[in-house]
Design a protein around this motif. Structure first.
Motif, PDB file in Angstrom:
ATOM      1  N   ARG A  88     -58.903   2.660 -31.921  1.00 44.21           N
ATOM      2  CA  ARG A  88     -60.549   2.710 -32.676  1.00 44.21           C
ATOM      3  C   ARG A  88     -61.185   2.242 -31.762  1.00 44.21           C
ATOM      4  O   ARG A  88     -60.988   1.855 -31.064  1.00 44.21           O
ATOM      5  CB  ARG A  88     -60.651   1.767 -34.137  1.00 44.21           C
ATOM      6  CG  ARG A  88     -59.448   2.040 -35.023  1.00 44.21           C
ATOM      7  CD  ARG A  88     -59.478   3.020 -35.815  1.00 44.21           C
ATOM      8  NE  ARG A  88     -58.690   3.407 -37.047  1.00 44.21           N
ATOM      9  CZ  ARG A  88     -57.453   4.084 -36.814  1.00 44.21           C
ATOM     10  NH1 ARG A  88     -57.150   4.884 -35.988  1.00 44.21           N
ATOM     11  NH2 ARG A  88     -56.625   4.156 -38.265  1.00 44.21           N
ATOM     12  N   SER A  89     -62.124   3.120 -31.858  1.00 47.22           N
ATOM     13  CA  SER A  89     -63.699   2.457 -30.918  1.00 47.22           C
ATOM     14  C   SER A  89     -64.744   1.858 -32.122  1.00 47.22           C
ATOM     15  O   SER A  89     -65.215   1.499 -33.544  1.00 47.22           O
ATOM     16  CB  SER A  89     -64.756   4.339 -31.506  1.00 47.22           C
ATOM     17  OG  SER A  89     -63.803   5.236 -30.845  1.00 47.22           O
ATOM     18  N   PHE A  90     -64.940   0.364 -30.925  1.00 47.47           N
ATOM     19  CA  PHE A  90     -65.885  -0.446 -31.688  1.00 47.47           C
ATOM     20  C   PHE A  90     -67.331  -0.304 -30.649  1.00 47.47           C
ATOM     21  O   PHE A  90     -67.251  -0.249 -30.061  1.00 47.47           O
ATOM     22  CB  PHE A  90     -64.792  -1.886 -30.502  1.00 47.47           C
ATOM     23  CG  PHE A  90     -64.018  -2.093 -31.586  1.00 47.47           C
ATOM     24  CD1 PHE A  90     -64.091  -3.576 -32.692  1.00 47.47           C
ATOM     25  CD2 PHE A  90     -62.625  -1.620 -32.209  1.00 47.47           C
ATOM     26  CE1 PHE A  90     -63.117  -3.887 -33.051  1.00 47.47           C
ATOM     27  CE2 PHE A  90     -61.711  -2.189 -32.969  1.00 47.47           C
ATOM     28  CZ  PHE A  90     -61.831  -3.404 -33.369  1.00 47.47           C
ATOM     29  N   PRO A  91     -67.732  -0.261 -31.454  1.00 46.51           N
ATOM     30  CA  PRO A  91     -69.940  -0.472 -31.435  1.00 46.51           C
ATOM     31  C   PRO A  91     -69.952  -1.848 -30.465  1.00 46.51           C
ATOM     32  O   PRO A  91     -71.027  -2.173 -30.710  1.00 46.51           O
ATOM     33  CB  PRO A  91     -70.355  -0.223 -33.271  1.00 46.51           C
ATOM     34  CG  PRO A  91     -69.510  -1.108 -33.737  1.00 46.51           C
ATOM     35  CD  PRO A  91     -68.279  -1.018 -33.512  1.00 46.51           C
ATOM     36  N   VAL A  92     -69.236  -2.224 -29.626  1.00 45.20           N
ATOM     37  CA  VAL A  92     -69.324  -3.440 -29.450  1.00 45.20           C
ATOM     38  C   VAL A  92     -68.387  -3.490 -27.838  1.00 45.20           C
ATOM     39  O   VAL A  92     -68.079  -3.078 -27.489  1.00 45.20           O
ATOM     40  CB  VAL A  92     -69.169  -4.725 -29.672  1.00 45.20           C
ATOM     41  CG1 VAL A  92     -69.313  -4.877 -31.016  1.00 45.20           C
ATOM     42  CG2 VAL A  92     -67.426  -4.648 -30.100  1.00 45.20           C
ATOM     43  N   ASP A  93     -69.393  -4.421 -26.806  1.00 48.41           N
ATOM     44  CA  ASP A  93     -68.682  -3.946 -24.990  1.00 48.41           C
ATOM     45  C   ASP A  93     -67.657  -4.272 -25.314  1.00 48.41           C
ATOM     46  O   ASP A  93     -67.397  -5.368 -26.328  1.00 48.41           O
ATOM     47  CB  ASP A  93     -69.853  -4.710 -24.361  1.00 48.41           C
ATOM     48  CG  ASP A  93     -69.599  -6.418 -24.968  1.00 48.41           C
ATOM     49  OD1 ASP A  93     -69.121  -6.948 -24.439  1.00 48.41           O
ATOM     50  OD2 ASP A  93     -70.414  -6.755 -25.176  1.00 48.41           O
ATOM     51  N   ALA A  94     -66.572  -4.272 -24.148  1.00 44.03           N
ATOM     52  CA  ALA A  94     -65.391  -4.434 -24.814  1.00 44.03           C
ATOM     53  C   ALA A  94     -64.867  -5.757 -24.033  1.00 44.03           C
ATOM     54  O   ALA A  94     -64.439  -6.400 -24.459  1.00 44.03           O
ATOM     55  CB  ALA A  94     -64.723  -4.019 -22.895  1.00 44.03           C
ATOM     56  N   ALA A  95     -66.411  -6.930 -23.554  1.00 46.88           N
ATOM     57  CA  ALA A  95     -65.661  -7.970 -23.720  1.00 46.88           C
ATOM     58  C   ALA A  95     -65.347  -8.857 -24.826  1.00 46.88           C
ATOM     59  O   ALA A  95     -65.140  -9.430 -25.251  1.00 46.88           O
ATOM     60  CB  ALA A  95     -66.485  -9.091 -22.563  1.00 46.88           C
TER      61      ALA A  95
END
Length: 163
Positions: free
Chosen positions: A14-21
């Motif tokens: 799934r894509s998340f609308p936040v940076d990886a951290a």
């Protein structure tokens, strides 16, 4: 930390609308999983790191402290993302009933986006053949992972809107 050389073929992505951290802080903190997995409570013997033991107990009244199906896991690897390197958490299921492996990988996809890959390869201990119990559990676990990632992504979206 080394590069991830292979990823599970059956991972839910799934894509998340936040940076990886930020995504890592959300999905790799296993205490959050009880918010996303119905009828489940999660406990850790210490903060998540290699060597820690995690117990997720599922059942109709598990969140109220009643017994249920215990999914006991040891944390094999727990490396947060750094720069362009993905974050990787791997677990071995060592309970009396559930055996196998799970992994969560968070891959940076830009300054404010990431991809989360979650895989469960689980079978039942006991007399039935491993391949049979893996096949029976796979659709259920796939649905659970998809549901949990949907809930986690919704939390990430809410966090992103509030930033």
């Amino acid at each position: 930390m080394g590069r991830v050389t292979s990823l599970p073929i059956d991972a839910v992505v799934r894509s998340f609308p936040v940076d990886a951290a930020t995504a890592w802080g959300l999905v790799a903190d296993l205490r959050n999983h009880e918010r996303w997995i119905p009828m489940t409570r999660v406990s850790l013997d210490r903060p998540a790191a290699a060597g820690a033991t995690v117990t997720a107990v599922s059942g109709p009244f598990a969140r109220r402290g009643f017994p249920g199906l215990a999914d006991v896991m040891t944390v094999d690897r727990y490396d947060p993302p750094v720069g362009a390197e993905p974050g990787v958490a791997t677990f071995t299921k060592v309970g009396h009933v559930l055996k196998g492996h799970a992994s969560i990988v968070v891959v940076p996809a830009g300054p404010s986006s990431s991809r989360v890959l979650w895989s469960e390869n689980v079978y039942l201990a006991g007399p039935l053949p491993r391949r049979l119990t893996e096949a029976v559990l796979k659709p259920f676990l796939g649905g659970m992972v998809r549901y949990a990632l949907m809930k986690a992504r919704n939390e990430a979206r809410a966090t992103d809107r509030n930033a």
